[in-house]
Design a protein around this motif. Structure first.
Motif, PDB file in Angstrom:
ATOM      1  N   ARG A  68       0.045  13.550 -13.449  1.00 47.28           N
ATOM      2  CA  ARG A  68      -0.933  13.154 -12.488  1.00 47.28           C
ATOM      3  C   ARG A  68      -0.157  13.087 -10.972  1.00 47.28           C
ATOM      4  N   ILE A  69       1.027  12.678 -10.969  1.00 50.54           N
ATOM      5  CA  ILE A  69       2.189  12.654  -9.853  1.00 50.54           C
ATOM      6  C   ILE A  69       1.986  13.823  -9.277  1.00 50.54           C
ATOM      7  N   PHE A  70       2.199  14.880 -10.090  1.00 49.81           N
ATOM      8  CA  PHE A  70       2.486  16.386  -9.435  1.00 49.81           C
ATOM      9  C   PHE A  70       1.094  16.857  -8.934  1.00 49.81           C
ATOM     10  N   SER A  71       0.014  16.579  -9.604  1.00 51.34           N
ATOM     11  CA  SER A  71      -1.186  16.921  -9.254  1.00 51.34           C
ATOM     12  C   SER A  71      -1.581  16.427  -8.116  1.00 51.34           C
ATOM     13  N   ASP A  72      -1.451  15.016  -7.798  1.00 56.03           N
ATOM     14  CA  ASP A  72      -1.777  14.160  -6.678  1.00 56.03           C
ATOM     15  C   ASP A  72      -0.764  14.925  -5.375  1.00 56.03           C
ATOM     16  N   TRP A  73       0.219  15.285  -5.596  1.00 56.89           N
ATOM     17  CA  TRP A  73       1.038  15.906  -4.597  1.00 56.89           C
ATOM     18  C   TRP A  73       0.741  17.257  -4.242  1.00 56.89           C
ATOM     19  N   SER A  74       0.376  17.995  -5.351  1.00 55.04           N
ATOM     20  CA  SER A  74       0.140  19.468  -5.074  1.00 55.04           C
ATOM     21  C   SER A  74      -1.293  19.718  -4.775  1.00 55.04           C
ATOM     22  N   GLU A  75      -2.203  19.004  -5.165  1.00 55.91           N
ATOM     23  CA  GLU A  75      -3.611  19.062  -5.127  1.00 55.91           C
ATOM     24  C   GLU A  75      -4.148  18.429  -4.093  1.00 55.91           C
ATOM     25  N   LEU A  76      -3.775  17.146  -4.155  1.00 57.67           N
ATOM     26  CA  LEU A  76      -4.577  16.112  -3.276  1.00 57.67           C
ATOM     27  C   LEU A  76      -3.768  16.029  -1.936  1.00 57.67           C
ATOM     28  N   GLY A  77      -2.430  16.535  -1.896  1.00 58.99           N
ATOM     29  CA  GLY A  77      -1.656  16.311  -0.788  1.00 58.99           C
ATOM     30  C   GLY A  77      -1.170  14.983  -0.392  1.00 58.99           C
ATOM     31  N   LEU A  78      -1.051  14.249  -1.434  1.00 57.84           N
ATOM     32  CA  LEU A  78      -0.429  12.795  -1.091  1.00 57.84           C
ATOM     33  C   LEU A  78       0.965  13.037  -0.990  1.00 57.84           C
ATOM     34  N   ASN A  79       1.463  12.316  -0.019  1.00 55.54           N
ATOM     35  CA  ASN A  79       3.097  12.396   0.199  1.00 55.54           C
ATOM     36  C   ASN A  79       3.626  11.485  -0.729  1.00 55.54           C
ATOM     37  N   PRO A  80       5.163  11.660  -0.998  1.00 51.36           N
ATOM     38  CA  PRO A  80       5.949  10.835  -1.604  1.00 51.36           C
ATOM     39  C   PRO A  80       5.851   9.470  -1.391  1.00 51.36           C
ATOM     40  N   ILE A  81       5.789   9.164  -0.299  1.00 51.04           N
ATOM     41  CA  ILE A  81       5.560   7.634   0.011  1.00 51.04           C
ATOM     42  C   ILE A  81       4.397   6.820  -0.846  1.00 51.04           C
ATOM     43  N   ALA A  82       3.390   7.653  -0.331  1.00 47.42           N
ATOM     44  CA  ALA A  82       1.977   7.171  -0.974  1.00 47.42           C
ATOM     45  C   ALA A  82       2.214   7.271  -2.594  1.00 47.42           C
ATOM     46  N   LEU A  83       2.881   8.382  -3.268  1.00 48.43           N
ATOM     47  CA  LEU A  83       2.938   8.439  -4.518  1.00 48.43           C
ATOM     48  C   LEU A  83       3.867   7.171  -5.157  1.00 48.43           C
ATOM     49  N   ALA A  84       5.083   6.901  -4.404  1.00 45.79           N
ATOM     50  CA  ALA A  84       5.853   5.922  -4.959  1.00 45.79           C
ATOM     51  C   ALA A  84       5.235   4.487  -5.042  1.00 45.79           C
ATOM     52  N   LYS A  85       4.181   4.361  -3.881  1.00 45.39           N
ATOM     53  CA  LYS A  85       3.531   2.928  -3.891  1.00 45.39           C
ATOM     54  C   LYS A  85       2.568   3.376  -5.015  1.00 45.39           C
ATOM     55  N   LYS A  86       1.799   4.115  -5.271  1.00 38.01           N
ATOM     56  CA  LYS A  86       0.582   4.162  -6.066  1.00 38.01           C
ATOM     57  C   LYS A  86       1.231   4.098  -7.463  1.00 38.01           C
ATOM     58  N   ILE A  96      10.001   9.837  -7.602  1.00 37.48           N
ATOM     59  CA  ILE A  96       8.984  10.730  -7.245  1.00 37.48           C
ATOM     60  C   ILE A  96       9.694  12.183  -6.978  1.00 37.48           C
ATOM     61  N   TYR A  97      10.823  12.109  -6.091  1.00 38.51           N
ATOM     62  CA  TYR A  97      11.174  13.491  -5.796  1.00 38.51           C
ATOM     63  C   TYR A  97      11.781  14.163  -7.042  1.00 38.51           C
ATOM     64  N   ASP A  98      12.225  13.478  -7.991  1.00 35.45           N
ATOM     65  CA  ASP A  98      12.888  14.259  -9.209  1.00 35.45           C
ATOM     66  C   ASP A  98      11.494  14.457  -9.877  1.00 35.45           C
ATOM     67  N   ILE A  99      10.499  13.992 -10.178  1.00 34.11           N
ATOM     68  CA  ILE A  99       9.221  14.302 -11.071  1.00 34.11           C
ATOM     69  C   ILE A  99       8.563  15.536 -10.384  1.00 34.11           C
ATOM     70  N   ILE A 100       8.798  15.576  -9.053  1.00 34.20           N
ATOM     71  CA  ILE A 100       7.927  16.654  -8.400  1.00 34.20           C
ATOM     72  C   ILE A 100       8.829  17.879  -8.635  1.00 34.20           C
ATOM     73  N   GLY A 101      10.109  17.890  -8.426  1.00 36.28           N
ATOM     74  CA  GLY A 101      11.203  19.038  -8.679  1.00 36.28           C
ATOM     75  C   GLY A 101      10.990  19.351 -10.026  1.00 36.28           C
ATOM     76  N   ARG A 102      11.084  18.679 -11.089  1.00 31.78           N
ATOM     77  CA  ARG A 102      10.924  19.125 -12.539  1.00 31.78           C
ATOM     78  C   ARG A 102       9.700  19.580 -12.607  1.00 31.78           C
ATOM     79  N   GLN A 103       8.456  19.122 -12.235  1.00 33.94           N
ATOM     80  CA  GLN A 103       6.890  19.658 -12.227  1.00 33.94           C
ATOM     81  C   GLN A 103       7.144  21.074 -11.791  1.00 33.94           C
ATOM     82  N   ARG A 104       7.765  21.040 -10.751  1.00 30.50           N
ATOM     83  CA  ARG A 104       7.539  22.567  -9.809  1.00 30.50           C
ATOM     84  C   ARG A 104       8.185  23.606 -10.541  1.00 30.50           C
ATOM     85  N   LYS A 105       9.415  23.231 -11.253  1.00 36.05           N
ATOM     86  CA  LYS A 105      10.223  24.190 -12.034  1.00 36.05           C
ATOM     87  C   LYS A 105       9.312  24.425 -13.218  1.00 36.05           C
TER      88      LYS A 105
END
Length: 134
Positions: free
Chosen positions: A86-104, A112-121
């Motif tokens: 869900r975090i990766f989808s919110d970032w890649s598809e909805l364009g939420l930035n890491p600050i918003a994701l950290a709060k959400k 958040i950065y670690d999760i996005i990195g793992r999901q990108r790979k």
């Protein structure tokens, strides 16, 4: 009845309730039936309705996976993996930035950065595999 299967006379069963004399419901299948029943009741299904749905779902899983050795991860692992998707989808598809994701998701920015990195790979590897198989 499982979608895509042919109906047979034995497919139409009344709700099955685990009993001490019912060997088919001992162990894992009984545990699965109880867990499904609990979720259905928590979701507002009551009595006969929850029992029938729990039986149908358990039977469907047994039909689809019966005879196999299957590993099911623990609930917390599945919840964490689902959250990460869900975090990766919110970032890649909805364009939420890491600050918003950290709060959400109530996580640190580094997490958040670690999760996005793992999901990108992971998604890159999946996409490369899909391209190679075509």
């Amino acid at each position: 009845m499982v979608h895509g299967t042919t109906p047979e006379a034995d497919d139409t069963i009344s709700p099955i309730t685990p009993t001490r004399n019912s060997k088919a419901w001992h162990g894992t299948v009984g545990d699965m039936h109880a867990a499904i029943t609990a979720v259905l009741r928590d979701s507002g299904y009551v009595g006969e309705q929850s029992a029938r749905l729990a039986s149908d779902i358990a039977m469907s899983v047994c039909t689809a996976l019966g005879g196999r050795v299957v590993y099911l991860p623990r609930g917390d692992s599945v919840r964490r993996a689902t959250r990460d998707l869900r975090i990766f989808s919110d970032w890649s598809e909805l364009g939420l930035n890491p600050i918003a994701l950290a709060k959400k998701y109530r996580l640190s920015m580094q997490t958040i950065y670690d999760i996005i990195g793992r999901q990108r790979k992971h998604h890159s590897a999946l996409n490369e595999g899909a391209i190679e198989s075509t």
